[in-house]
Design a protein around this motif. Structure first.
Motif, PDB file in Angstrom:
ATOM      1  N   ALA A  67     -17.255 -28.548 -24.028  1.00  0.00           N
ATOM      2  CA  ALA A  67     -17.326 -28.577 -22.567  1.00  0.00           C
ATOM      3  C   ALA A  67     -17.288 -27.173 -21.957  1.00  0.00           C
ATOM      4  N   ASN A  68     -16.831 -26.195 -22.715  1.00  0.00           N
ATOM      5  CA  ASN A  68     -16.793 -24.815 -22.216  1.00  0.00           C
ATOM      6  C   ASN A  68     -18.162 -24.186 -22.472  1.00  0.00           C
ATOM      7  N   GLU A  69     -19.094 -24.480 -21.593  1.00  0.00           N
ATOM      8  CA  GLU A  69     -20.490 -24.083 -21.785  1.00  0.00           C
ATOM      9  C   GLU A  69     -20.670 -22.573 -21.874  1.00  0.00           C
ATOM     10  N   ALA A  70     -19.900 -21.824 -21.112  1.00  0.00           N
ATOM     11  CA  ALA A  70     -20.023 -20.363 -21.145  1.00  0.00           C
ATOM     12  C   ALA A  70     -19.600 -19.819 -22.509  1.00  0.00           C
ATOM     13  N   ALA A  71     -18.519 -20.347 -23.054  1.00  0.00           N
ATOM     14  CA  ALA A  71     -18.042 -19.887 -24.360  1.00  0.00           C
ATOM     15  C   ALA A  71     -19.004 -20.294 -25.472  1.00  0.00           C
ATOM     16  N   VAL A  72     -19.564 -21.492 -25.374  1.00  0.00           N
ATOM     17  CA  VAL A  72     -20.544 -21.942 -26.365  1.00  0.00           C
ATOM     18  C   VAL A  72     -21.788 -21.050 -26.315  1.00  0.00           C
TER      19      VAL A  72
END
Length: 83
Positions: A67-72
């Motif tokens: 869910a942490n799109e920026a980290a992914v």
């Protein structure tokens, strides 16, 4: 453990490092000041951490919720693949 920082003028805007887990894994971490996100700073300091880990024959590891799109997106940008 090693830590890497990126400064904009006198301000530390991003930092990364890793925690060596045994003699095999380097658990990478990163933080970027909210006002300086989206400028590629996190990518630069994470790259430094990953390179340092490789130089010490450690395997870099990145963990984050999907869910942490920026980290992914950051993980993919520096070469991590989902496992």
């Amino acid at each position: 453990e090693p830590n890497f920082g990126l400064f904009e003028g006198p301000d530390l805007v991003a930092a990364s490092g890793y925690l060596a887990m045994g003699q095999t894994i380097a658990y990478i971490g990163v933080v970027t000041h909210p006002q300086h996100r989206g400028k590629g700073y996190a990518r630069q300091v994470v790259t430094a951490s990953v390179q340092h880990a490789f130089e010490r024959n450690l395997i870099p590891m990145w963990r984050t919720p999907q869910a942490n799109e920026a980290a992914v997106a950051l993980a993919k940008a520096v070469g991590f693949v989902q496992y």
